[in-house]
Write an enzyme that holds these catalytic residues in place. Structure first.
Site, PDB file in Angstrom:
ATOM      1  N   GLY A 245       0.766  -1.263   0.030  1.00 48.56           N
ATOM      2  CA  GLY A 245       0.081  -0.013  -0.085  1.00 48.56           C
ATOM      3  C   GLY A 245       0.952   1.068  -0.105  1.00 48.56           C
ATOM      4  O   GLY A 245       0.703   2.131  -0.840  1.00 48.56           O
ATOM      5  N   GLY A 473       2.393  -6.422   5.260  1.00 47.87           N
ATOM      6  CA  GLY A 473       3.677  -6.877   5.281  1.00 47.87           C
ATOM      7  C   GLY A 473       4.579  -6.427   6.198  1.00 47.87           C
ATOM      8  O   GLY A 473       5.861  -6.656   6.462  1.00 47.87           O
ATOM      9  N   ARG A 654      12.621   0.193  20.577  1.00 48.09           N
ATOM     10  CA  ARG A 654      12.357  -1.305  20.684  1.00 48.09           C
ATOM     11  C   ARG A 654      12.119  -2.040  19.757  1.00 48.09           C
ATOM     12  O   ARG A 654      10.833  -1.573  18.912  1.00 48.09           O
ATOM     13  CB  ARG A 654      11.641  -1.824  21.881  1.00 48.09           C
ATOM     14  CG  ARG A 654      11.647  -3.389  22.282  1.00 48.09           C
ATOM     15  CD  ARG A 654      10.622  -3.715  23.339  1.00 48.09           C
ATOM     16  NE  ARG A 654      10.687  -5.262  23.679  1.00 48.09           N
ATOM     17  CZ  ARG A 654      10.021  -5.548  24.180  1.00 48.09           C
ATOM     18  NH1 ARG A 654       8.671  -4.903  24.593  1.00 48.09           N
ATOM     19  NH2 ARG A 654       9.911  -7.104  24.485  1.00 48.09           N
ATOM     20  N   ASN A 657      10.168  -7.362  16.651  1.00 44.14           N
ATOM     21  CA  ASN A 657      10.697  -8.633  15.715  1.00 44.14           C
ATOM     22  C   ASN A 657      11.783  -8.097  14.987  1.00 44.14           C
ATOM     23  O   ASN A 657      11.482  -7.440  13.811  1.00 44.14           O
ATOM     24  CB  ASN A 657       9.595  -9.256  15.008  1.00 44.14           C
ATOM     25  CG  ASN A 657      10.033 -10.703  14.372  1.00 44.14           C
ATOM     26  OD1 ASN A 657      11.143 -10.542  13.823  1.00 44.14           O
ATOM     27  ND2 ASN A 657       9.299 -11.681  14.208  1.00 44.14           N
ATOM     28  N   LYS A 659      13.809  -9.372  12.640  1.00 43.06           N
ATOM     29  CA  LYS A 659      13.743  -9.793  11.527  1.00 43.06           C
ATOM     30  C   LYS A 659      12.984  -9.107  10.710  1.00 43.06           C
ATOM     31  O   LYS A 659      13.260  -8.641   9.636  1.00 43.06           O
ATOM     32  CB  LYS A 659      13.500 -11.324  11.404  1.00 43.06           C
ATOM     33  CG  LYS A 659      13.596 -11.832  10.061  1.00 43.06           C
ATOM     34  CD  LYS A 659      13.255 -13.648  10.475  1.00 43.06           C
ATOM     35  CE  LYS A 659      13.542 -14.552   9.373  1.00 43.06           C
ATOM     36  NZ  LYS A 659      13.771 -15.741   9.742  1.00 43.06           N
ATOM     37  N   LYS A 727       9.279   2.606  18.642  1.00 43.06           N
ATOM     38  CA  LYS A 727       8.866   3.834  17.837  1.00 43.06           C
ATOM     39  C   LYS A 727       8.525   3.640  16.486  1.00 43.06           C
ATOM     40  O   LYS A 727       8.477   2.364  16.131  1.00 43.06           O
ATOM     41  CB  LYS A 727      10.295   4.903  18.025  1.00 43.06           C
ATOM     42  CG  LYS A 727      10.607   5.219  19.515  1.00 43.06           C
ATOM     43  CD  LYS A 727      11.483   6.533  19.659  1.00 43.06           C
ATOM     44  CE  LYS A 727      12.897   6.163  18.923  1.00 43.06           C
ATOM     45  NZ  LYS A 727      13.873   7.454  19.329  1.00 43.06           N
ATOM     46  N   GLU A 731       8.102   3.840   7.978  1.00 43.11           N
ATOM     47  CA  GLU A 731       8.610   5.149   6.976  1.00 43.11           C
ATOM     48  C   GLU A 731       9.928   5.669   7.191  1.00 43.11           C
ATOM     49  O   GLU A 731      10.266   6.436   6.699  1.00 43.11           O
ATOM     50  CB  GLU A 731       7.324   6.177   7.242  1.00 43.11           C
ATOM     51  CG  GLU A 731       6.114   5.862   6.356  1.00 43.11           C
ATOM     52  CD  GLU A 731       4.907   6.336   6.860  1.00 43.11           C
ATOM     53  OE1 GLU A 731       4.424   7.253   6.236  1.00 43.11           O
ATOM     54  OE2 GLU A 731       4.493   6.076   8.179  1.00 43.11           O
TER      55      GLU A 731
END
Lengths: 764, 184
Positions: A245, A473, A654, A657, A659, A727, A731
Site C-alpha cells: 500500500g 507486510g 525497541r 521482531n 527480522k 518507535k 516510514e
C-alpha cells in the site's frame, strides 16, 4: 475470516518471544499461493467492471455515446453520471461533516487526465475491457496546467498553518559570514504496490460485503456506509492480505464507489480491478515539490539561521500538503528559523500519501543543504552534523524522549569505514569508476492513536487474537502472536491471529508508522487481562489444584500454570479450563483515555484521525532517527550511477521482531534508492497525461539495482513513545536515502544534482 | 481492410448464448481447452482472448499466480510452461494446450514439506506483502534450474524480471543462494 496458523522458525523457542526473530507466521500462506488477496474471491454471479477515463486534463464531458458499448457482447451496464444511482457525501478522515451535495465518483467536469467518467460492466473481464474501448466521449477542452513547472501554475497559495518561525531568521541570515542558497526539487512519485487497487462488492439487501485491500478497514467501511446510506454495522470489509500500500490504500476512493454502486444497480456482485495504467491516476502519489533553503552559518560551520520556502503541487479541487518543513525544523539546532509553504493547484488527481509524506522531501532539502555547507566551510559531513546536533527539539522546545542519532552516526561510520573517505570531490577512483561517499540523516515522528484488541484463551489452551487492523507486510500477524504469547505465557505456536475484517474489534489506520505500537499495546493489555482471569479461575475454582493460593504466587509459562512453591510440574492451561468447565476466557480491551470511552468518541477514534496525538503532545518530543552511509560508483564517461553499498544505522526504539523490522527498513531504503536514481512521473505538457504510466517506463528498483544493505539497530526501548517501547519503523528507512545518494554523487563527481532523480543526463 | 474489420460494430444478436443460472450469457468465440496444470488435466471453456493468467485466476481457482500489471512488466504472473518461466499475462490460455504448466500451487502439495526455495524464502524473510512472491519463487526455481544462481550478481540479474515494491531484494538473493546450494 482468516486464521493464520503459527509456524515458528526451526527449533529456536526464544524467537517466539517479543523481540525474537520469528519468521512471519503468515509466510506459509504467502509462499504457497494460498493467501487469499481481495480480488481472489468469486461470489456467485460476479460480473466485471472496467473504468473509462478522461482523455483530456481540463474541461467538461459534453456527451457520452454508449450505444456501441451497450450493444457489445456481455455488456450489462454502461454507467455514466446520467444513469448512476445517487450517492451521498461522506464524512472525511478529519471528521469534516459531509456536504449536502451528492458524491459523484463519475465526473462531468474534468480536472485531470485519467479522471473516471464512465464504467462498463459486463459478464466477463474481457467483454468489459473490449466494450469500454467502444465508449465514445465528446469533450469541451479547456487549457490545462500540466504540473509544477508549467508557467501557468504560478506560485500557488500560501498555507499559513504550515509556517514555522522562531528568532529573526532573515536578519540573522543577512548578517551570517557564510550563506548558501539553493533550490531542491522532487518529482511526482508513485506508490506502485505490486497488487493494483480494486475491489469486489456484493449486496445482500441493505448489507454490503466488500473484499478490498485496505490499510484502514474501519475508516473505509465508514465512508462506504455513509456513501450508500446504510448503518456502519451493515458494511463488512475484508482485507486479510494486502499486496502493498505504502500509504495508497488507506482511504475509500472513487473506483470503490463506482463498483459498489454498480453492484447495487445490477443486483450482482461486481469486481473492479484498477489496471496498472489507471493506478497512476485513480489516486495520487507523492506530489512534486520544490524548496529553496538558505543556510546562514559561522565560518566554522555553526548554523545561525535557516530560511526555507517550499511548495508542492496539489489538485484543482483539493489541498494536499506535503509538509516540507517537517525535518528542516527539528534536525539541527539553530537560533533563527523560518519555513513557509505554498500549494500550487495543477490538473492532476489529488496527490496522496507515499511513504513518509513530508519527511521524505523535507530531508532531501536540508540534508543536501547541510552537506553543501560542509564543503563550503571545509568540514567533514558527519562532523558538521554533530556540530549542529539538536540536543532538544528546537521547534517544540521539549526534550527528545530518545534520540540515538549520535550513536547512529558512530555505529554507521564505523561499519561503513567512513574514515577512508578522501575529503575532496572526485578524489576517489577505481578504473573508470568515480567513487563517492555520502551521508545523510533521517527522522520520522511517533504518532499515537488508541487501539483495541480481543484476546481469547480457548478450552484447548490455545489463544486467539482478533483485530480489524491489517498486515500489508509489516508483520502485524507475527508480532501480535509474539505479544500475546509472551503476555499470557504460552508458546507462540499456540496463538492464532485474525486480522483484516470489519466484524472484528476496531482499529485505526495502519499508516504514519503508528500501527505496530498501538496494536501491540492493545493486545498486551487484553492478553494480560485474559491471563489475570485465567489465574483467577485457577485460584478460585473449587476444582482447581491451585484453589486458595494467592494470584501473585502463580506463574504461567509455556502454557503451564504452576506455583513456584510447589515443586510439582504444574498444570496445563487446557486442563485448568477443562477442570473448571470453561470453554473460553475472553478479554476485549481498548487503550482509549477515560474521556474518550463513550460510543461516539470510540467510533470517532477508529474512523477518523482526530484523536491521533502529535509527536510533541506531552512532555517529550517523540521521533525515530536514522543515518545512511552510501558508496556510489559513477561511470566517468556515461554518468551512470550505481549504489555500490549502504550502511544504515536506525533508532526505532525497541524492535518487536528485528527480522521483520529490518525487512521494513531495507524496503524503505530500497524505495529511497529508486527515488534517488529512477522514479519520476513524467507529464506530457501538451495534454497533462502521465506519459510513463506503466512499470516499464515508471522505473522502480529491480533486484539488480540493489546492493547488499547493512542495517544496524541503535534503538533502546522508549516507553514515552509506546507502551512496549517501540518507535516508528515503516516510514523511517526511506527518509534521508535520496540526499545521502545525492551527496555521494557530488563527492564522486563534483556535480551537485538538486533535482531528483539523479539521471545520467544531469551528470554529463 | 484488417483495421476496418476490427472497427465494425458487432450487434449482440450475432453472438452465441448459453443459459447459466437462468441468466442469458452472451459468449464470444468460446473454446474448450484441456490444460495440464500441476500434473492434473483441467478442462476450461473460455474466450479465445483469455490469457493464461486470467484462465488460472478467474476460471480455474488457481489464484496463487498474481496479476500486477497485465503487461509483462512486473513478473508477478510468472509460471512454468514446459519447465521454462513464462509471463502468464502475455500468454493466451489457448497457446499452452499440450504443454505442461506449473504454478505456485503445484510446487509443494498441501501438507507436504515446502520446496527448498519456499523454505528459504520463509527463513530469509524474502517477502513482505507477499503479492509478488509466487512469481519470485517460480522465477527463483527456474533461475536455479537454468544454472543462473552461480553468484550473487548473477542471481540479481536473473531475478530482475520480478519487481518487489516492498524491497525484499537482498533477502531474495539470500534465499536463492541458499536454495541453490541445497538443490545442487
Amino acid at each position: 475470516m482468516t486464521i493464520v496458523e503459527t509456524r515458528a522458525k526451526r527449533g529456536d523457542a526464544a524467537d517466539g518471544a517479543l523481540g525474537g526473530r520469528l519468521s512471519r507466521i503468515d509466510g506459509p500462506a504467502k509462499i504457497t499461493g494460498l493467501a487469499d488477496y481481495a480480488l481472489e474471491h468469486h461470489p456467485q454471479g460476479m460480473v466485471h467492471a472496467v473504468l473509462v477515463e478522461s482523455a483530456i486534463a481540463s474541461g467538461r464531458v459534453v456527451s457520452i455515446d454508449a450505444n456501441a458499448a451497450e450493444r457489445a457482447p456481455g455488456v450489462l451496464l454502461v454507467m455514466t453520471p446520467d444513469n448512476a444511482l445517487p450517492i451521498k457525501s461522506a464524512t472525511d478522515w478529519l471528521n469534516t461533516p459531509p456536504s449536502d451535495a451528492p458524491y459523484e465518483p463519475l465526473a462531468r467536469s474534468i480536472t485531470f487526465a485519467g479522471q473516471h467518467i464512465a464504467a462498463v460492466i459486463a459478464e466477463t473481464f474481457e467483454q468489459a475491457t473490449a466494450a469500454a474501448a467502444l465508449v465514445k466521449v465528446y469533450y469541451e477542452e479547456a487549457p490545462a496546467i500540466a504540473g509544477l513547472d508549467d508557467p501557468k501554475a504560478g506560485d500557488g497559495m500560501p498555507l499559513d498553518r504550515m509556517t514555522i518561525e522562531w528568532g529573526d531568521a532573515h536578519g540573522a541570515l543577512a548578517n551570517a559570514p557564510i550563506r548558501i542558497k539553493h533550490e531542491y526539487r522532487t518529482p511526482r512519485e508513485y506508490n506502485v504496490p505490486i497488487e493494483p487497487h480494486g475491489l469486489i462488492a456484493e449486496w445482500k439487501g441493505d448489507r454490503l460485503t466488500v473484499w478490498e485491500p485496505s490499510q484502514w478497514i474501519d475508516g473505509m467501511a465508514r465512508t462506504y456506509a455513509e456513501w450508500f446510506d446504510i448503518p456502519f454495522e451493515n458494511v463488512e470489509l475484508r482485507s486479510p492480505y494486502i499486496g502493498g500500500g505504502f500509504g495508497s490504500k488507506a482511504l475509500a476512493l472513487e473506483h470503490g464507489a463506482i463498483a459498489i454502486n454498480a453492484a447495487r444497480m445490477l443486483g450482482r456482485p461486481v469486481k473492479l480491478a484498477v489496471t496498472r495504467a489507471q493506478t497512476f491516476t485513480a489516486y495520487g502519489g507523492r506530489p512534486a515539490t520544490r524548496q529553496t533553503i538558505e543556510l546562514g552559518a559561522t565560518r566554522d560551520g555553526k548554523l545561525v539561521s535557516i530560511v526555507q520556502t517550499g511548495a508542492n503541487e496539489t489538485s484543482m479541487k483539493a489541498v494536499q500538503v506535503e509538509p516540507l518543513g517537517s525535518v528542516t525544523s527539528i534536525m539541527y539546532a539553530t537560533p533563527n528559523f523560518s519555513s513557509r509553504q505554498n500549494v500550487v493547484p495543477v490538473n492532476t488527481v489529488k496527490p496522496g500519501a507515499l511513504r513518509a509524506p513530508g519527511e521524505n522531501p523535507s530531508a532531501f532539502g536540508i540534508e543536501c543543504a547541510i552537506d553543501e555547507l560542509a564543503y563550503e566551510v571545509g568540514i567533514d559531513p558527519v562532523q558538521i552534523r554533530l556540530l549542529n546536533y539538536a540536543e532538544e527539539d528546537p521547534h517544540a522546545r521539549k526534550p527528545w524522549s530518545t534520540r540515538r542519532l549520535r550513536e547512529a552516526y558512530a555505529a554507521g561510520a564505523e561499519a561503513f569505514g567512513w574514515s577512508a573517505r578522501q575529503p575532496k570531490p572526485r578524489s576517489m577512483r577505481e578504473g573508470n569508476q568515480l567513487i563517492g561517499y555520502g551521508v545523510a540523516a533521517g527522522t520520522y515522528p511517533v504518532r499515537r492513536t488508541p487501539g483495541e484488541a480481543l484476546v481469547r484463551i480457548l478450552g484447548d489452551g490455545s489463544v486467539e487474537v482478533a483485530s480489524s487492523g491489517i498486515d500489508m507486510g509489516q508483520g502485524t500477524y507475527t508480532i501480535l502472536a509474539q505479544t500475546a504469547a509472551e503476555a499470557i505465557g504460552v508458546p507462540v505456536e499456540k496463538v492464532r491471529v485474525k486480522l483484516g475484517d470489519s466484524s472484528l474489534p476496531r482499529a485505526p489506520v495502519a499508516g504514519g508508522s503508528q500501527f505496530a505500537n498501538l496494536i501491540t499495546g492493545a493486545v498486551h493489555k487484553a492478553a494480560l487481562a485474559a491471563r489475570d482471569e485465567l489465574i483467577g479461575l485457577a485460584i478460585n475454582d473449587p476444582n482447581s489444584p491451585f484453589r486458595d493460593l494467592q494470584a501473585n504466587t502463580l506463574i504461567v509459562e509455556n502454557g503451564v500454570i504452576s506455583s513456584p512453591r510447589d515443586t510439582g510440574a504444574g498444570v496445563g492451561i487446557a486442563e485448568i479450563m477443562q477442570r473448571t468447565g470453561r470453554e473460553r476466557i475472553e478479554a476485549l480491551r481498548d487503550t482509549l483515555p477515560e474521556n474518550l470511552r463513550n460510543e461516539k468518541d470510540h467510533f470517532r477514534n477508529f474512523t477518523t484521525i482526530t484523536t491521533m496525538l502529535s509527536p510533541t503532545d506531552g512532555d517529550y518530543s517523540l521521533h525515530s532517527w536514522c543515518v545512511h552511509f552510501v558508496e556510489v560508483r559513477v561511470d566517468a564517461d556515461f554518468g551512470t550511477v550505481r549504489v555500490a553499498r549502504m550502511v544504515s544505522a536506525l533508532d526505532s526504539g525497541r524492535l518487536y521482531n528485528p527480522k521483520l523490522a529490518e525487512s521494513q527498513w531495507k524496503g524503505g531504503i530500497i524505495m529511497g534508492i529508486g527515488q534517488a536514481l529512477l522514479e519520476e512521473g513524467i507529464v506530457d505538457a501538451r495534454n497533462g497525461r502521465v506519459m510513463n504510466n506503466n512499470l516499464g517506463d515508471y522505473l522502480v528498483p529491480t533486484n539488480a539495482d540493489i546492493p547488499d544493505l547493512k542495517v544496524i539497530s541503535v534503538g533502546i526501548p522508549d516507553t514515552h513513545a509506546s507502551v512496549l517501547g517501540g518507535k516508528a519503523v515503516g516510514e523511517l528507512g526511506i527518509v534521508g536515502v535520496a540526499p545521502a545518494i545525492a551527496n555521494a554523487v557530488y563527492h564522486a563527481t563534483g556535480v551537485r544534482v538538486r533535482d531528483l532523480p539523479i539521471t545520467m543526463d544531469k551528470l554529463t | 481492410m484488417f483495421f476496418g474489420l476490427l472497427l465494425v460494430e458487432r450487434p449482440a444478436a450475432l453472438g452465441t448464448y448459453c443459459h447459466q443460472n437462468g441468466v442469458k450469457t452472451p459468449m464470444t468465440n468460446q473454446i474448450s481447452l484441456n490444460l495440464d496444470i500441476n500434473g492434473k488435466s483441467r478442462q476450461v471453456t473460455v474466450e479465445a482472448r483469455v490469457t493464461l493468467l486470467d484462465a488460472l485466476r478467474e476460471h480455474l481457482e488457481l489464484t496463487g499466480t498474481k496479476k500486477g500489471c497485465d503487461h509483462g512488466q512486473c513478473g508477478a504472473c510468472t509460471v512454468h510452461v514446459d519447465g521454462e518461466r513464462v509471463l502468464s499475462c502475455l500468454t493466451l490460455a489457448a497457446q499452452v494446450e499440450g504443454s505442461t504448466i506449473n504454478t505456485i500451487e503445484g510446487l509443494s502439495a498441501p501438507g507436504d514439506a515446502l520446496h527448498p526455495v519456499q523454505a528459504a524464502f520463509l527463513e530469509h524473510d524474502a517477502f513482505q506483502c507477499g503479492y509478488c512472491t509466487p512469481g519470485q519463487i517460480m522465477s527463483a526455481v527456474a533461475c536455479i534450474r537454468e544454472g543462473h544462481a552461480g553468484s550473487d550478481d548473477e542471481i540479481r540479474e536473473y531475478m530482475s524480471g520480478n519487481l518487489c515494491r516492498c524491497g525484499a531484494y537482498p533477502h531474495i538473493v539470500d534465499a536463492v543462494r541458499e536454495a541453490a546450494k541445497e538443490l545442487s
